[in-house]
Design a protein around this motif. Structure first.
Motif, short mmCIF file in Angstrom:
data_model
loop_
_atom_site.label_atom_id
_atom_site.label_comp_id
_atom_site.label_asym_id
_atom_site.label_seq_id
_atom_site.Cartn_x
_atom_site.Cartn_y
_atom_site.Cartn_z
N ASP A 22 0.84 -1.20 0.00
CA ASP A 22 0.00 0.00 0.00
C ASP A 22 0.87 1.25 0.00
OD1 ASP A 22 -2.33 -1.48 0.09
OD2 ASP A 22 -2.80 -1.02 2.18
N SER A 23 0.46 2.23 -0.77
CA SER A 23 1.14 3.53 -0.78
C SER A 23 0.42 4.49 0.14
CB SER A 23 1.14 4.10 -2.20
OG SER A 23 -0.20 4.40 -2.59
N GLN A 24 1.04 5.64 0.38
CA GLN A 24 0.36 6.67 1.17
C GLN A 24 -0.92 7.11 0.46
OE1 GLN A 24 3.08 9.87 2.09
NE2 GLN A 24 3.98 8.73 3.80
N ARG A 25 -0.93 7.10 -0.85
CA ARG A 25 -2.15 7.46 -1.58
C ARG A 25 -3.28 6.49 -1.28
NH1 ARG A 25 1.61 9.57 -5.27
NH2 ARG A 25 1.13 11.72 -5.82
N VAL A 26 -2.96 5.19 -1.21
CA VAL A 26 -3.97 4.18 -0.90
C VAL A 26 -4.50 4.42 0.51
CG1 VAL A 26 -4.33 1.71 -0.45
CG2 VAL A 26 -3.08 2.45 -2.49
N ILE A 27 -3.60 4.62 1.46
CA ILE A 27 -4.01 4.86 2.85
C ILE A 27 -4.85 6.13 2.94
CG2 ILE A 27 -3.18 5.31 5.20
CD1 ILE A 27 -2.82 2.40 4.10
N ALA A 28 -4.46 7.16 2.20
CA ALA A 28 -5.22 8.41 2.20
C ALA A 28 -6.64 8.17 1.70
CB ALA A 28 -4.52 9.45 1.33
N ALA A 29 -6.79 7.41 0.63
CA ALA A 29 -8.12 7.13 0.09
C ALA A 29 -8.97 6.36 1.10
CB ALA A 29 -8.01 6.36 -1.22
N VAL A 30 -8.36 5.39 1.76
CA VAL A 30 -9.07 4.59 2.77
C VAL A 30 -9.56 5.48 3.91
CG1 VAL A 30 -8.70 2.83 4.56
CG2 VAL A 30 -7.91 2.42 2.23
N LEU A 31 -8.73 6.43 4.31
CA LEU A 31 -9.05 7.29 5.45
C LEU A 31 -9.85 8.54 5.06
CD1 LEU A 31 -5.64 7.10 7.30
CD2 LEU A 31 -7.79 6.04 8.01
N GLY A 32 -9.97 8.79 3.77
CA GLY A 32 -10.63 10.02 3.34
C GLY A 32 -9.79 11.26 3.59
N LEU A 33 -8.47 11.09 3.45
CA LEU A 33 -7.51 12.17 3.67
C LEU A 33 -6.73 12.41 2.38
CD1 LEU A 33 -6.01 10.90 7.06
CD2 LEU A 33 -7.74 12.69 6.77
#
Length: 95
Positions: A22-33
């Protein structure tokens, strides 16, 4: 002296990102950030929230307690299907 919970969570998220790809972009999408907001959390400039921990635990198929227990526990309990090197990838690689 041990790590603070905040530092442990940063290390845990980094370890899970590495284990899953997972990239930071993936994590951002998951968190809505935004990716920048995730980067600031990972650098320690901003704190992770309890909501973040709940959402991340669900994303990775973990309990919140396993996520908060640190990188070793989180990676040990990470479901095999969430790992970067799944059996299908190994088969394609000829292993």
């Amino acid at each position: 002296m041990g790590l603070s919970l905040e530092e442990s969570l940063r290390l845990t998220v980094a370890a899970l990102m590495q284990a899953t790809g997972d990239s930071q972009r993936v994590i951002a999408a998951v968190l809505g950030l935004t990716q920048t907001q995730v980067s600031r959390r990972q650098s320690g400039a901003t704190s992770w929230t309890l909501r973040d921990a709940d959402v991340l635990a669900e994303h990775y198929g973990l309990t919140a307690l396993d996520l908060l227990a640190g990188p070793t526990r989180a990676c040990e309990t990470l479901p095999a299907a969430r790992r970067r090197n799944t059996n299908a990838e190994r088969a394609r690689a000829g292993e």
